[in-house]
Design an enzyme around this catalytic site. Structure first.
Site, PDB file in Angstrom:
ATOM      1  N   LYS A 156       0.833  -1.219   0.000  1.00 51.42           N
ATOM      2  CA  LYS A 156       0.000   0.000   0.000  1.00 51.42           C
ATOM      3  C   LYS A 156       0.858   1.255   0.000  1.00 51.42           C
ATOM      4  O   LYS A 156       0.471   2.285  -0.555  1.00 51.42           O
ATOM      5  CB  LYS A 156      -0.961   0.006   1.185  1.00 51.42           C
ATOM      6  CG  LYS A 156      -2.307  -0.568   0.842  1.00 51.42           C
ATOM      7  CD  LYS A 156      -2.394  -2.051   0.944  1.00 51.42           C
ATOM      8  CE  LYS A 156      -2.552  -2.792  -0.332  1.00 51.42           C
ATOM      9  NZ  LYS A 156      -2.649  -4.245  -0.179  1.00 51.42           N
ATOM     10  N   GLY A 210       9.566 -22.716  15.460  1.00 51.71           N
ATOM     11  CA  GLY A 210       8.836 -23.530  16.429  1.00 51.71           C
ATOM     12  C   GLY A 210       8.301 -24.793  15.790  1.00 51.71           C
ATOM     13  O   GLY A 210       7.878 -24.792  14.625  1.00 51.71           O
ATOM     14  N   GLY A 231      -4.971 -12.613 -12.255  1.00 47.55           N
ATOM     15  CA  GLY A 231      -5.688 -11.330 -12.115  1.00 47.55           C
ATOM     16  C   GLY A 231      -6.566 -11.314 -10.885  1.00 47.55           C
ATOM     17  O   GLY A 231      -7.676 -10.793 -10.909  1.00 47.55           O
ATOM     18  N   GLY A 232      -6.061 -11.905  -9.788  1.00 50.13           N
ATOM     19  CA  GLY A 232      -6.771 -11.816  -8.506  1.00 50.13           C
ATOM     20  C   GLY A 232      -6.401 -10.501  -7.826  1.00 50.13           C
ATOM     21  O   GLY A 232      -5.855  -9.588  -8.458  1.00 50.13           O
ATOM     22  N   VAL A 233      -6.666 -10.432  -6.524  1.00 45.40           N
ATOM     23  CA  VAL A 233      -6.476  -9.158  -5.817  1.00 45.40           C
ATOM     24  C   VAL A 233      -5.024  -8.678  -5.888  1.00 45.40           C
ATOM     25  O   VAL A 233      -4.754  -7.532  -6.278  1.00 45.40           O
ATOM     26  CB  VAL A 233      -6.911  -9.302  -4.337  1.00 45.40           C
ATOM     27  CG1 VAL A 233      -6.630  -8.021  -3.574  1.00 45.40           C
ATOM     28  CG2 VAL A 233      -8.385  -9.647  -4.268  1.00 45.40           C
ATOM     29  N   ILE A 234      -4.075  -9.563  -5.546  1.00 43.26           N
ATOM     30  CA  ILE A 234      -2.675  -9.129  -5.513  1.00 43.26           C
ATOM     31  C   ILE A 234      -2.199  -8.767  -6.920  1.00 43.26           C
ATOM     32  O   ILE A 234      -1.563  -7.734  -7.140  1.00 43.26           O
ATOM     33  CB  ILE A 234      -1.790 -10.223  -4.852  1.00 43.26           C
ATOM     34  CG1 ILE A 234      -2.160 -10.342  -3.366  1.00 43.26           C
ATOM     35  CG2 ILE A 234      -0.299  -9.889  -5.001  1.00 43.26           C
ATOM     36  CD1 ILE A 234      -1.432 -11.445  -2.607  1.00 43.26           C
ATOM     37  N   SER A 268       1.220 -14.288  -9.575  1.00 46.14           N
ATOM     38  CA  SER A 268       0.350 -14.086  -8.400  1.00 46.14           C
ATOM     39  C   SER A 268      -0.856 -15.008  -8.562  1.00 46.14           C
ATOM     40  O   SER A 268      -1.918 -14.596  -9.015  1.00 46.14           O
ATOM     41  CB  SER A 268      -0.074 -12.623  -8.285  1.00 46.14           C
ATOM     42  OG  SER A 268      -0.713 -12.208  -9.454  1.00 46.14           O
ATOM     43  N   HIS A 298     -22.997  16.232   3.081  1.00 43.07           N
ATOM     44  CA  HIS A 298     -22.759  16.716   1.722  1.00 43.07           C
ATOM     45  C   HIS A 298     -21.680  17.778   1.743  1.00 43.07           C
ATOM     46  O   HIS A 298     -21.704  18.634   2.603  1.00 43.07           O
ATOM     47  CB  HIS A 298     -24.055  17.311   1.166  1.00 43.07           C
ATOM     48  CG  HIS A 298     -23.875  17.893  -0.205  1.00 43.07           C
ATOM     49  ND1 HIS A 298     -23.748  17.099  -1.321  1.00 43.07           N
ATOM     50  CD2 HIS A 298     -23.788  19.183  -0.621  1.00 43.07           C
ATOM     51  CE1 HIS A 298     -23.595  17.874  -2.379  1.00 43.07           C
ATOM     52  NE2 HIS A 298     -23.610  19.147  -1.988  1.00 43.07           N
TER      53      HIS A 298
HETATM   54  C1  LIG Z   1       1.298  -8.575  -1.565  1.00 42.79           C
HETATM   55  C2  LIG Z   1       0.257  -8.834  -0.504  1.00 42.79           C
HETATM   56  C3  LIG Z   1      -0.639  -7.838  -0.187  1.00 42.79           C
HETATM   57  C4  LIG Z   1      -1.603  -8.055   0.789  1.00 42.79           C
HETATM   58  N1  LIG Z   1      -2.470  -7.053   1.079  1.00 42.79           N
HETATM   59  C5  LIG Z   1      -3.409  -7.246   2.012  1.00 42.79           C
HETATM   60  C6  LIG Z   1      -4.297  -6.195   2.359  1.00 42.79           C
HETATM   61  O1  LIG Z   1      -4.213  -5.087   1.834  1.00 42.79           O
HETATM   62  N2  LIG Z   1      -5.230  -6.429   3.306  1.00 42.79           N
HETATM   63  C7  LIG Z   1      -5.359  -7.657   3.915  1.00 42.79           C
HETATM   64  O2  LIG Z   1      -6.238  -7.821   4.751  1.00 42.79           O
HETATM   65  N3  LIG Z   1      -4.516  -8.667   3.613  1.00 42.79           N
HETATM   66  C8  LIG Z   1      -3.552  -8.481   2.690  1.00 42.79           C
HETATM   67  N4  LIG Z   1      -2.681  -9.504   2.406  1.00 42.79           N
HETATM   68  C9  LIG Z   1      -2.845 -10.786   3.117  1.00 42.79           C
HETATM   69  C10 LIG Z   1      -2.269 -10.696   4.519  1.00 42.79           C
HETATM   70  O3  LIG Z   1      -0.920 -10.316   4.450  1.00 42.79           O
HETATM   71  C11 LIG Z   1      -2.430 -12.038   5.208  1.00 42.79           C
HETATM   72  O4  LIG Z   1      -3.771 -12.430   5.154  1.00 42.79           O
HETATM   73  C12 LIG Z   1      -1.988 -11.960   6.668  1.00 42.79           C
HETATM   74  O5  LIG Z   1      -0.642 -11.584   6.760  1.00 42.79           O
HETATM   75  C13 LIG Z   1      -2.212 -13.316   7.349  1.00 42.79           C
HETATM   76  O6  LIG Z   1      -1.748 -13.255   8.657  1.00 42.79           O
HETATM   77  P1  LIG Z   1      -1.225 -14.557   9.412  1.00 42.79           P
HETATM   78  O7  LIG Z   1      -0.922 -14.123  10.789  1.00 42.79           O
HETATM   79  O8  LIG Z   1      -2.160 -15.676   9.186  1.00 42.79           O
HETATM   80  O9  LIG Z   1       0.108 -14.973   8.640  1.00 42.79           O
HETATM   81  P2  LIG Z   1       1.450 -14.202   8.356  1.00 42.79           P
HETATM   82  O10 LIG Z   1       1.276 -12.744   8.369  1.00 42.79           O
HETATM   83  O11 LIG Z   1       2.001 -14.828   7.128  1.00 42.79           O
HETATM   84  O12 LIG Z   1       2.365 -14.543   9.598  1.00 42.79           O
HETATM   85  C14 LIG Z   1       2.836 -15.831   9.842  1.00 42.79           C
HETATM   86  C15 LIG Z   1       4.121 -15.722  10.618  1.00 42.79           C
HETATM   87  O13 LIG Z   1       4.481 -17.003  11.069  1.00 42.79           O
HETATM   88  C16 LIG Z   1       5.887 -17.120  11.021  1.00 42.79           C
HETATM   89  N5  LIG Z   1       6.189 -18.548  11.012  1.00 42.79           N
HETATM   90  C17 LIG Z   1       5.864 -19.470  10.078  1.00 42.79           C
HETATM   91  N6  LIG Z   1       6.273 -20.700  10.460  1.00 42.79           N
HETATM   92  C18 LIG Z   1       6.867 -20.545  11.654  1.00 42.79           C
HETATM   93  C19 LIG Z   1       7.488 -21.441  12.556  1.00 42.79           C
HETATM   94  N7  LIG Z   1       7.557 -22.747  12.315  1.00 42.79           N
HETATM   95  N8  LIG Z   1       8.003 -20.945  13.688  1.00 42.79           N
HETATM   96  C20 LIG Z   1       7.946 -19.631  13.954  1.00 42.79           C
HETATM   97  N9  LIG Z   1       7.368 -18.748  13.145  1.00 42.79           N
HETATM   98  C21 LIG Z   1       6.826 -19.190  12.022  1.00 42.79           C
HETATM   99  C22 LIG Z   1       6.260 -16.388   9.753  1.00 42.79           C
HETATM  100  O14 LIG Z   1       7.600 -15.971   9.787  1.00 42.79           O
HETATM  101  C23 LIG Z   1       5.287 -15.214   9.782  1.00 42.79           C
HETATM  102  O15 LIG Z   1       5.836 -14.075  10.398  1.00 42.79           O
HETATM  103  C24 LIG Z   1      -1.680  -9.309   1.459  1.00 42.79           C
HETATM  104  C25 LIG Z   1      -0.762 -10.304   1.154  1.00 42.79           C
HETATM  105  C26 LIG Z   1       0.200 -10.077   0.196  1.00 42.79           C
HETATM  106  C27 LIG Z   1       1.181 -11.161  -0.105  1.00 42.79           C
END
Ligand SMILES: Cc1cc2nc3c(=O)[nH]c(=O)nc-3n(C[C@H](O)[C@H](O)[C@H](O)COP(=O)(O)OP(=O)(O)OC[C@H]3O[C@@H](n4cnc5c(N)ncnc54)[C@H](O)[C@@H]3O)c2cc1C
Length: 473
Positions: free
Chosen positions: A51, A114, A189-192, A277, A452
């Site tokens: 963003k 972990g 052509g999805g969101v990303i 993507s 408005h």
């Molecule tokens: C380019 C892009 C743009 C996006 N834009 C948006 C947006 O505008 N709005 C929106 O809502 N979503 C957006 N998303 C999606 C959003 O980033 C994810 O939905 C969100 O980050 C999911 O959160 P999470 O906590 O499930 O996983 P993550 O954010 O992926 O976090 C998982 C964490 O777990 C850690 N991890 C993994 N395995 C282990 C392990 N074994 N031990 C310790 N740590 C571990 C990783 O290092 C990571 O930090 C976007 C994604 C991308 C790729």
């Protein structure tokens, strides 16, 4: 010695760290294990950096047409390294904020990988966490009463379409581009894909989107997806739908070339880079799932509606369980899981109330059913649609493409879905979200007097349009 906790969270992304804050608020002793950086994909590779780049692209394109606003400028130039610097500064600031929140909540952070162990000397049931520490120190053993798996996701590619970081990229690599490519093919052509297409086009790249489905952003309402296609094409993006990309045809020399099968014919596309993507795979490997009875289906952990896995003391939330794969969904899943652990009897999440946003230019946002889905579910619908071109503030703002569309149930008057495309709709969708949560009717939305001149008047007018009584059309 194993350290005891009420809750250990595997992964400190948006899902994991927010769950940790809620757990601390509820008095649970909590630890987060994070192998990378707190904040995860959203903060470091997703929502925030993308963003920040999109905002620079927006400013660039507005400044280029500043004469329309009566502002004369000299030659407008890009300094892409500065743009990247700005992005990193924002990410760093927020990263420090998350670290501070962890300290404030007295949440222990273990920096390392972990893994869930099976029954061991520490515990007769699976769930002990072994942490391979990033600094090489001896593994830590954590003995939690409950675990939340929040390990997130990673970019997918097509089999055979190898990511090399130079010619073929995912969004992870694209975030570190040092200059704008002259041309780029975006596979998907999805969101990303659409956000990157819009951004790179605004920065001056020649962009081609190859989408397998018969329309871009295929999970959005048909009208929004058609309008998005029209507006992106208007700004010069080439969009090819029904395109089956053939990874085996990839060649890399001066440029990258790849062919796609379109209507039975094969067409070759060439560009400086290819951005893939095509969705995100759950991080479910290497975390010890095999030491438990947890089910994984199609690469995602399965849970009940409180995010309990088959091992009832081990929960899973966020991208690793699939679903919407959005940051706000991940954090609310985390909150629900923690409240369930604490016995607070939380309501389960109704995903038809979760707003979805696309931050391209134009923006798009939606909550609830698309028209097609509402009909598929058997609703007899009535629809109100109002264009931004009839909204004074949109003209003042200089962006009057797009519309607000409200779908309501003829029988009950309930709002089933709201879909928007146009200026600032990602900020406006929350009104529609609230209307859905409160089970509001279009009449109630229209009775909310919209100030408005604002862009939000389009919502009030679309609500009136549901009953054929829009005022300014
Ligand atoms: C380019 C892009 C743009 C996006 N834009 C948006 C947006 O505008 N709005 C929106 O809502 N979503 C957006 N998303 C999606 C959003 O980033 C994810 O939905 C969100 O980050 C999911 O959160 P999470 O906590 O499930 O996983 P993550 O954010 O992926 O976090 C998982 C964490 O777990 C850690 N991890 C993994 N395995 C282990 C392990 N074994 N031990 C310790 N740590 C571990 C990783 O290092 C990571 O930090 C976007 C994604 C991308 C790729």
């Amino acid at each position: 010695m194993a350290k005891e906790y009420d809750l250990v969270i595997l992964g400190g992304g948006t899902g994991g760290y927010v769950a940790a804050i809620r757990a601390a608020q509820l008095g649970l002793t909590t630890a987060v294990v994070e192998k990378g950086k707190l904040g995860g994909t959203c903060l470091h590779k997703g929502c925030i950096p993308s963003k920040a780049l999109l905002r620079s692209a927006e400013v660039f394109s507005v400044v280029k047409k500043s004469e329309e606003y009566g502002i004369m400028t000299g030659e407008v130039k890009l300094d892409f390294l500065k743009i990247q610097e700005r992005k990193s500064k924002i990410v760093d600031q927020l990263y420090r904020g998350v670290q501070h929140l962890m300290k404030q909540g007295k949440i222990d952070i273990y920096e390392g990988i972990g893994r869930i162990l099976g029954p061991s000397i520490f515990s007769p049931i699976p769930g002990t966490i072994s942490v391979e520490m990033n600094d090489g120190s001896e593994n830590e053993m954590l003995l939690p009463k409950n675990v939340i798996i929040a390990t997130g996701s990673r970019p997918r590619t097509l089999p055979g379409l190898e990511i090399d970081g130079q010619y073929v990229l995912t969004s992870d690599e694209a975030l570190h581009l040092e200059q704008v490519p002259q041309s780029i093919i975006i596979v998907g052509g999805g969101v990303i894909g659409i956000e990157w297409a819009s951004m790179l086009c605004d920065f001056g790249a020649d962009v081609t989107v190859l989408e397998y489905a018969d329309r871009i952003i295929p999970t959005e309402d048909d009208d929004v997806s058609n309008e998005m296609k029209r507006l992106l094409k208007k700004k010069g993006i080439k969009i090819v739908t029904g395109a089956k990309v053939l990874p085996e045809t990839l060649t890399r020399s001066e440029t990258a070339s790849i062919s796609a099968e379109i209507n039975g014919e094969t067409t070759e596309f060439s560009a400086e880079k290819i951005l893939v993507s095509v969705g995100r795979a759950g991080n479910v490997e290497g975390i010890g799932i095999e030491n438990t009875d947890i089910n994984v289906e199609k690469g995602f952990i399965t849970t009940n509606s409180y995010y309990q896995t088959k091992e009832s003391h081990i929960y899973a939330i966020g991208d690793c369980i699939g679903g919407l794969q959005l940051a706000h969904a991940a954090s609310h899943e985390g909150i629900t899981a923690v409240e369930h652990i604490k016995g607070e009897n939380p309501a389960s999440i109704d995903y038809s109330l979760v707003s979805k946003c696309i931050y391209s230019s134009p923006e798009a946002a939606s909550v609830g059913y698309t028209e097609a889905l509402a009909k598929e579910k058997g609703f007899e619908v009535k629809i109100g649609k109002f264009p931004f071109k009839a909204i004074g503030k949109a003209l003042v703002y200089g962006e009057s493409d797009g519309f607000v569309k409200i779908i309501a149930d003829k029988a009950t008057n309930d709002i089933l879905g709201v879909h928007m495309i146009g200026p600032h709709v990602t900020d406006m969708i929350s009104e529609a979200g609230l209307a859905r949560v409160l089970d509001a009717t279009p009449w109630e939305v229209a009775k909310t007097i919209h100030p408005h001149p604002t862009l939000s008047e389009a919502i009030g007018e679309a609500a009136l349009a549901v009953d054929g009584i829009a005022l300014h059309l």
